[in-house]
Write a protein that holds these residues in place. Structure first.
Motif, PDB file in Angstrom:
ATOM      1  N   TYR A  11      28.832   3.337  58.892  1.00  0.00           N
ATOM      2  CA  TYR A  11      27.818   3.296  57.842  1.00  0.00           C
ATOM      3  C   TYR A  11      28.017   2.084  56.941  1.00  0.00           C
ATOM      4  N   LEU A  12      29.256   1.833  56.538  1.00  0.00           N
ATOM      5  CA  LEU A  12      29.519   0.698  55.655  1.00  0.00           C
ATOM      6  C   LEU A  12      29.315  -0.632  56.368  1.00  0.00           C
ATOM      7  N   LYS A  13      29.541  -0.671  57.680  1.00  0.00           N
ATOM      8  CA  LYS A  13      29.307  -1.899  58.419  1.00  0.00           C
ATOM      9  C   LYS A  13      27.805  -2.202  58.497  1.00  0.00           C
ATOM     10  N   ASN A  46      25.477  -0.938  56.356  1.00  0.00           N
ATOM     11  CA  ASN A  46      24.946  -1.016  54.992  1.00  0.00           C
ATOM     12  C   ASN A  46      26.044  -1.459  54.041  1.00  0.00           C
ATOM     13  N   PRO A  47      26.311  -2.760  54.015  1.00  0.00           N
ATOM     14  CA  PRO A  47      27.410  -3.224  53.154  1.00  0.00           C
ATOM     15  C   PRO A  47      27.119  -2.937  51.685  1.00  0.00           C
ATOM     16  N   PRO A  48      28.140  -2.577  50.925  1.00  0.00           N
ATOM     17  CA  PRO A  48      27.927  -2.231  49.519  1.00  0.00           C
ATOM     18  C   PRO A  48      27.526  -3.430  48.653  1.00  0.00           C
ATOM     19  N   ILE A  49      27.858  -4.643  49.066  1.00  0.00           N
ATOM     20  CA  ILE A  49      27.496  -5.842  48.288  1.00  0.00           C
ATOM     21  C   ILE A  49      26.758  -6.807  49.207  1.00  0.00           C
ATOM     22  N   ASN A  50      25.584  -7.246  48.770  1.00  0.00           N
ATOM     23  CA  ASN A  50      24.853  -8.240  49.547  1.00  0.00           C
ATOM     24  C   ASN A  50      24.839  -9.565  48.781  1.00  0.00           C
ATOM     25  N   ASN A  63      33.475  -9.730  54.587  1.00  0.00           N
ATOM     26  CA  ASN A  63      33.244  -9.147  55.921  1.00  0.00           C
ATOM     27  C   ASN A  63      34.524  -9.153  56.753  1.00  0.00           C
ATOM     28  N   MET A  79      36.627  -6.273  55.653  1.00  0.00           N
ATOM     29  CA  MET A  79      36.143  -4.985  56.140  1.00  0.00           C
ATOM     30  C   MET A  79      36.481  -4.790  57.612  1.00  0.00           C
TER      31      MET A  79
END
Length: 73
Positions: A32-34, A36-40, A68, A71
């Protein structure tokens, strides 16, 4: 003697279920985090401007690439 086996199997099944649930939830959250990254980039640009920096596109791309890479590890 039979009751002991039932209790032992129930405890082992509970431990296995908790462990399996943990790993499934962890895998789901990583995916999910990959996706929808928390910071764009826009959030990063706004954050840098609030800190008083003039963000260049090169610097933003570099910071996104660095996040990235963190992560992926």
């Amino acid at each position: 003697m039979g009751t002991l086996w039932v209790v032992l199997i129930a405890i082992l099944a509970l431990i296995a279920g908790v462990a399996l649930g943990f790993f499934i939830a962890r895998k789901y959250m990583m995916n999910y985090l990959k996706k929808n990254p928390p910071i764009n980039e826009q959030m990063l640009r706004t954050m840098m401007m609030q800190m008083g920096q003039k963000p260049s596109q090169k610097k933003i791309k570099q910071m996104m690439r660095s996040m990235n890479n963190q992560m992926d590890k």
